[in-house]
Design a protein around this motif. Structure first.
Motif, PDB file in Angstrom:
ATOM      1  N   LYS A  89       1.970 -18.891  -4.282  1.00 16.34           N
ATOM      2  CA  LYS A  89       2.767 -18.807  -5.504  1.00 16.34           C
ATOM      3  C   LYS A  89       2.935 -17.345  -5.896  1.00 16.34           C
ATOM      4  CE  LYS A  89       1.442 -23.254  -7.558  1.00 16.34           C
ATOM      5  NZ  LYS A  89       0.814 -23.889  -8.748  1.00 16.34           N
ATOM      6  N   VAL A  90       4.178 -16.892  -5.848  1.00 20.25           N
ATOM      7  CA  VAL A  90       4.493 -15.514  -6.212  1.00 20.25           C
ATOM      8  C   VAL A  90       5.454 -15.547  -7.392  1.00 20.25           C
ATOM      9  CG1 VAL A  90       5.392 -13.309  -5.422  1.00 20.25           C
ATOM     10  CG2 VAL A  90       4.203 -14.809  -3.809  1.00 20.25           C
ATOM     11  N   ALA A  91       5.134 -14.830  -8.440  1.00 23.07           N
ATOM     12  CA  ALA A  91       5.961 -14.845  -9.648  1.00 23.07           C
ATOM     13  C   ALA A  91       6.957 -13.696  -9.648  1.00 23.07           C
ATOM     14  CB  ALA A  91       5.086 -14.771 -10.891  1.00 23.07           C
ATOM     15  N   VAL A  92       8.180 -14.003 -10.053  1.00 22.34           N
ATOM     16  CA  VAL A  92       9.224 -13.001 -10.261  1.00 22.34           C
ATOM     17  C   VAL A  92       9.456 -12.921 -11.763  1.00 22.34           C
ATOM     18  CG1 VAL A  92      11.635 -12.389  -9.861  1.00 22.34           C
ATOM     19  CG2 VAL A  92      10.293 -13.437  -8.026  1.00 22.34           C
ATOM     20  N   VAL A  93       8.940 -11.882 -12.377  1.00 26.10           N
ATOM     21  CA  VAL A  93       9.116 -11.657 -13.814  1.00 26.10           C
ATOM     22  C   VAL A  93      10.237 -10.641 -13.936  1.00 26.10           C
ATOM     23  CG1 VAL A  93       8.003 -10.912 -15.947  1.00 26.10           C
ATOM     24  CG2 VAL A  93       6.684 -12.157 -14.220  1.00 26.10           C
ATOM     25  N   ASP A  94      11.414 -11.099 -14.367  1.00 25.00           N
ATOM     26  CA  ASP A  94      12.604 -10.262 -14.223  1.00 25.00           C
ATOM     27  C   ASP A  94      13.712 -10.783 -15.138  1.00 25.00           C
ATOM     28  OD1 ASP A  94      14.848  -8.740 -12.716  1.00 25.00           O
ATOM     29  OD2 ASP A  94      13.057  -8.192 -11.595  1.00 25.00           O
ATOM     30  N   SER A  95      14.958 -10.664 -14.684  1.00 25.35           N
ATOM     31  CA  SER A  95      16.118 -11.060 -15.487  1.00 25.35           C
ATOM     32  C   SER A  95      16.562 -12.489 -15.215  1.00 25.35           C
ATOM     33  CB  SER A  95      17.287 -10.099 -15.218  1.00 25.35           C
ATOM     34  OG  SER A  95      17.576 -10.035 -13.833  1.00 25.35           O
ATOM     35  N   LEU A 139       8.252 -16.251   4.125  1.00 28.46           N
ATOM     36  CA  LEU A 139       9.114 -17.369   4.511  1.00 28.46           C
ATOM     37  C   LEU A 139       8.923 -18.605   3.657  1.00 28.46           C
ATOM     38  CD1 LEU A 139       9.085 -17.283   8.418  1.00 28.46           C
ATOM     39  CD2 LEU A 139      10.417 -15.948   6.802  1.00 28.46           C
ATOM     40  N   ASP A 140       7.676 -18.974   3.402  1.00 28.06           N
ATOM     41  CA  ASP A 140       7.423 -20.257   2.747  1.00 28.06           C
ATOM     42  C   ASP A 140       6.736 -20.110   1.400  1.00 28.06           C
ATOM     43  OD1 ASP A 140       7.970 -22.899   2.833  1.00 28.06           O
ATOM     44  OD2 ASP A 140       6.416 -23.457   4.261  1.00 28.06           O
ATOM     45  N   CYS A 141       6.806 -18.921   0.804  1.00 24.12           N
ATOM     46  CA  CYS A 141       6.280 -18.750  -0.553  1.00 24.12           C
ATOM     47  C   CYS A 141       7.126 -19.554  -1.531  1.00 24.12           C
ATOM     48  CB  CYS A 141       6.334 -17.281  -0.975  1.00 24.12           C
ATOM     49  SG  CYS A 141       5.044 -16.242  -0.280  1.00 24.12           S
ATOM     50  N   ARG A 142       6.506 -19.986  -2.602  1.00 25.11           N
ATOM     51  CA  ARG A 142       7.222 -20.611  -3.704  1.00 25.11           C
ATOM     52  C   ARG A 142       7.170 -19.672  -4.900  1.00 25.11           C
ATOM     53  NH1 ARG A 142       8.935 -22.615  -0.099  1.00 25.11           N
ATOM     54  NH2 ARG A 142       9.138 -24.808   0.478  1.00 25.11           N
ATOM     55  N   MET A 143       8.239 -19.666  -5.680  1.00 26.05           N
ATOM     56  CA  MET A 143       8.345 -18.693  -6.761  1.00 26.05           C
ATOM     57  C   MET A 143       8.220 -19.326  -8.142  1.00 26.05           C
ATOM     58  SD  MET A 143      11.334 -16.110  -5.400  1.00 26.05           S
ATOM     59  CE  MET A 143      12.463 -17.408  -4.851  1.00 26.05           C
ATOM     60  N   LEU A 144       7.512 -18.632  -9.011  1.00 23.29           N
ATOM     61  CA  LEU A 144       7.495 -18.915 -10.438  1.00 23.29           C
ATOM     62  C   LEU A 144       8.401 -17.859 -11.064  1.00 23.29           C
ATOM     63  CD1 LEU A 144       3.618 -19.224 -10.902  1.00 23.29           C
ATOM     64  CD2 LEU A 144       5.225 -21.054 -10.377  1.00 23.29           C
ATOM     65  N   VAL A 145       9.385 -18.280 -11.839  1.00 20.28           N
ATOM     66  CA  VAL A 145      10.369 -17.334 -12.373  1.00 20.28           C
ATOM     67  C   VAL A 145      10.276 -17.273 -13.891  1.00 20.28           C
ATOM     68  CG1 VAL A 145      12.809 -16.775 -12.580  1.00 20.28           C
ATOM     69  CG2 VAL A 145      11.921 -17.702 -10.432  1.00 20.28           C
ATOM     70  N   ALA A 146      10.029 -16.081 -14.402  1.00 27.96           N
ATOM     71  CA  ALA A 146      10.016 -15.844 -15.846  1.00 27.96           C
ATOM     72  C   ALA A 146      11.173 -14.914 -16.180  1.00 27.96           C
ATOM     73  CB  ALA A 146       8.694 -15.222 -16.280  1.00 27.96           C
ATOM     74  N   VAL A 150      12.091 -22.241  -6.078  1.00 27.89           N
ATOM     75  CA  VAL A 150      11.530 -22.022  -7.416  1.00 27.89           C
ATOM     76  C   VAL A 150      10.801 -23.288  -7.859  1.00 27.89           C
ATOM     77  CG1 VAL A 150      12.045 -21.501  -9.828  1.00 27.89           C
ATOM     78  CG2 VAL A 150      13.352 -20.382  -8.002  1.00 27.89           C
ATOM     79  N   THR A 151       9.498 -23.178  -8.079  1.00 30.03           N
ATOM     80  CA  THR A 151       8.711 -24.353  -8.459  1.00 30.03           C
ATOM     81  C   THR A 151       8.524 -24.476  -9.962  1.00 30.03           C
ATOM     82  OG1 THR A 151       6.644 -23.120  -8.208  1.00 30.03           O
ATOM     83  CG2 THR A 151       7.451 -24.309  -6.288  1.00 30.03           C
ATOM     84  N   ALA A 152       8.656 -23.377 -10.686  1.00 29.50           N
ATOM     85  CA  ALA A 152       8.544 -23.413 -12.145  1.00 29.50           C
ATOM     86  C   ALA A 152       9.313 -22.229 -12.702  1.00 29.50           C
ATOM     87  CB  ALA A 152       7.086 -23.355 -12.586  1.00 29.50           C
ATOM     88  N   GLU A 153       9.908 -22.418 -13.874  1.00 30.82           N
ATOM     89  CA  GLU A 153      10.677 -21.335 -14.484  1.00 30.82           C
ATOM     90  C   GLU A 153      10.643 -21.466 -15.997  1.00 30.82           C
ATOM     91  OE1 GLU A 153      14.583 -23.728 -13.066  1.00 30.82           O
ATOM     92  OE2 GLU A 153      14.935 -21.671 -13.691  1.00 30.82           O
ATOM     93  N   ARG A 154      10.803 -20.319 -16.660  1.00 30.81           N
ATOM     94  CA  ARG A 154      10.830 -20.331 -18.123  1.00 30.81           C
ATOM     95  C   ARG A 154      11.597 -19.115 -18.622  1.00 30.81           C
ATOM     96  NH1 ARG A 154       5.769 -21.424 -22.254  1.00 30.81           N
ATOM     97  NH2 ARG A 154       6.939 -21.104 -24.192  1.00 30.81           N
ATOM     98  N   ASP A 155      12.383 -19.343 -19.655  1.00 29.99           N
ATOM     99  CA  ASP A 155      13.196 -18.292 -20.263  1.00 29.99           C
ATOM    100  C   ASP A 155      12.487 -17.794 -21.519  1.00 29.99           C
ATOM    101  OD1 ASP A 155      15.061 -16.728 -21.558  1.00 29.99           O
ATOM    102  OD2 ASP A 155      16.743 -18.057 -21.151  1.00 29.99           O
ATOM    103  N   HIS A 181      19.951  -8.709 -11.040  1.00 30.37           N
ATOM    104  CA  HIS A 181      18.735  -8.031 -10.596  1.00 30.37           C
ATOM    105  C   HIS A 181      17.655  -9.008 -10.143  1.00 30.37           C
ATOM    106  CE1 HIS A 181      15.011  -5.593 -11.029  1.00 30.37           C
ATOM    107  NE2 HIS A 181      15.795  -4.586 -10.685  1.00 30.37           N
ATOM    108  N   GLY A 182      17.354  -9.993 -10.974  1.00 33.08           N
ATOM    109  CA  GLY A 182      16.301 -10.943 -10.629  1.00 33.08           C
ATOM    110  C   GLY A 182      16.637 -11.779  -9.410  1.00 33.08           C
TER     111      GLY A 182
END
Length: 419
Positions: free
Chosen positions: A171-177, A232-239, A189-194, A209-210
């Motif tokens: 699980k790798v998080a992308v904290v961005d736009s 290759l097979d990481c899943r992303m948490l997006v904030a 993307v396995t989880a996301e929040r605005d 950018h994000g």
């Protein structure tokens, strides 16, 4: 008090996309171009490609039911009749086909029936495992049409690293736009929040950018579309923590904290600001104490100007290099720099299904974060990942560690122990 007189907005560490968009002919404008044919293929919920309507069933040796009985009991009515295409009786392995599923017009319907069939078979006594009939990969490289343009992945030895593991489950998080819907990011993307508008989905608007960061980090690979991701097979948490005006300080702090609480093992921050904001330092330090590696872009000021969270000891700061392994002119540097990764003409995903080359330390950081994701599945601590990233780096510039390159260029293959 730190931050007084400022609006509390950080800076995105990328060369402005308005400049990048002028180079659109480098790749072409949309996801539809260069996709290759998709007939005879289907994708599971994780984005991996397999032969439609086909499963590989492995039975326990000496199990309580015969293979035929197991199939009859487990396959749901919606799947229609079952055909055993091949059987290796000594190994207890069958190749199973569902002809009616293959003919279903809706990919979503096919996947729903297939997933239900897999679940029910896995619950059947005597069944050891059930796999989709996945397409494996030849080792000459992914089949993504733009992989040949991804000089950066060759430079960090990504293909060699993938032979040791693909980061499945990391699980790798992308904290961005935010991240826009894109065919090369579907299922990643396995989880996301605005944290800007508070409306749930971390959808990105015009910023881009994000979405670019996410594609460099973990775009779907071997799907005959676009580019390959570093992990290759990481899943992303997006904030989502910012829009066109830049990330908001409060949202960034909330987004990082959320990512930690959602189980991120690695967090990518491709933004920063000129001052040492106490809440930002506190949340990055807290992430490190919780065992999360926070990878940050060094910034695009081009000198030794100090930025934050780049200089935090708790963060792993990554600068940018060009095709000649020289520090990119825009890449900020200093005694706080940990390592470098390619950051010029990096193939990336953009909103609208586009692919374009982008420049900036913003796109160096997710390569290091992706390599960290490949290691995270080994059960390593953040300290161990940090140490292996640094020990595996290829020395650039003056011998030994220096301010322009840190410990050197990220080397994925050496970091994961592939060579």
């Amino acid at each position: 008090m730190a931050g007084t007189g400022h609006r509390g907005r950080a800076i995105l560490f990328a060369v402005p996309l308005a400049v990048v968009l002028c180079a659109g002919s480098f790749f072409g404008a949309s996801a539809a171009e260069g996709q290759g044919g998709t007939s005879g293929t289907q994708w599971d919920s994780g984005g991996r490609e397999y032969a439609p309507g086909e499963l590989v069933v492995t039975y326990d040796r000496g199990g309580g039911v015969s293979p035929e009985e197991g199939l009859e009991r487990a396959v749901p009515e919606a799947a229609g009749p079952v055909e055993v295409e091949a059987e290796l009786s000594e190994l207890g392995v069958q190749r199973v086909s569902l002809p009616e599923v293959k003919e279903m017009g809706s990919e979503a319907e096919r996947e729903k029936v297939m997933a239900d069939t897999v679940r029910r078979l896995e619950e059947t006594p005597g069944v050891a495992s059930v796999d989709y009939n996945y397409y494996l990969s030849y080792f000459e490289g992914p089949n993504d049409p733009l992989f040949g343009e991804q000089w950066n992945l060759r430079r960090i030895e990504a293909s060699a690293a993938w032979r040791s593991g693909e980061g499945r489950g990391a699980k790798v998080a992308v904290v961005d736009s935010g991240v826009a819907r894109h065919p090369d990011l579907a299922g990643k993307v396995t989880a996301e929040r605005d944290f800007v508008d508070g409306d749930g989905r971390a959808a990105e608007g015009r910023v881009g950018h994000g979405t670019a960061v996410a594609g460099v980090l973990a775009a779907r690979t071997d799907n005959r579309r676009g580019i390959s991701g570093t992990c290759l097979d990481c899943r992303m948490l997006v904030a989502k923590v910012g829009g066109e005006e830049g990330p908001e300080l409060a949202a960034a702090v909330e987004g990082i904290d959320w990512a930690v609480r959602r189980g991120a093992e690695v967090i990518n921050l491709s933004f920063g600001g000129p001052e040492d904001y106490a809440p930002l330092r506190r949340v990055v330090d807290a992430a490190e104490r919780r065992g999360v590696l926070v990878v940050v872009a060094s910034g695009n000021a081009g000198g030794e100007e100090v930025g934050n969270p780049t200089v935090y000891p708790s963060a792993y700061a990554v600068g940018a290099t060009d095709r000649a392994d020289q520090r990119a002119p825009f890449s900020s540097y200093g005694p706080w720099l940990d390592a470098v990764a390619p950051g010029v003409e990096i193939a990336a995903t953009l909103p609208g299904g586009a692919y374009l080359p982008v420049d900036g330390t913003s796109f160096s950081a997710p390569q290091a974060a992706g390599v960290a994701g490949l290691m995270a599945v080994e059960g390593l601590s953040d300290d161990q990942i940090r140490r292996r990233l640094s020990e595996a780096a290829r020395d650039l510039g003056r011998p030994g560690r220096d301010n322009e390159y840190g410990v050197g260029l990220v080397d994925a293959a050496r970091a994961v122990g592939a060579r």
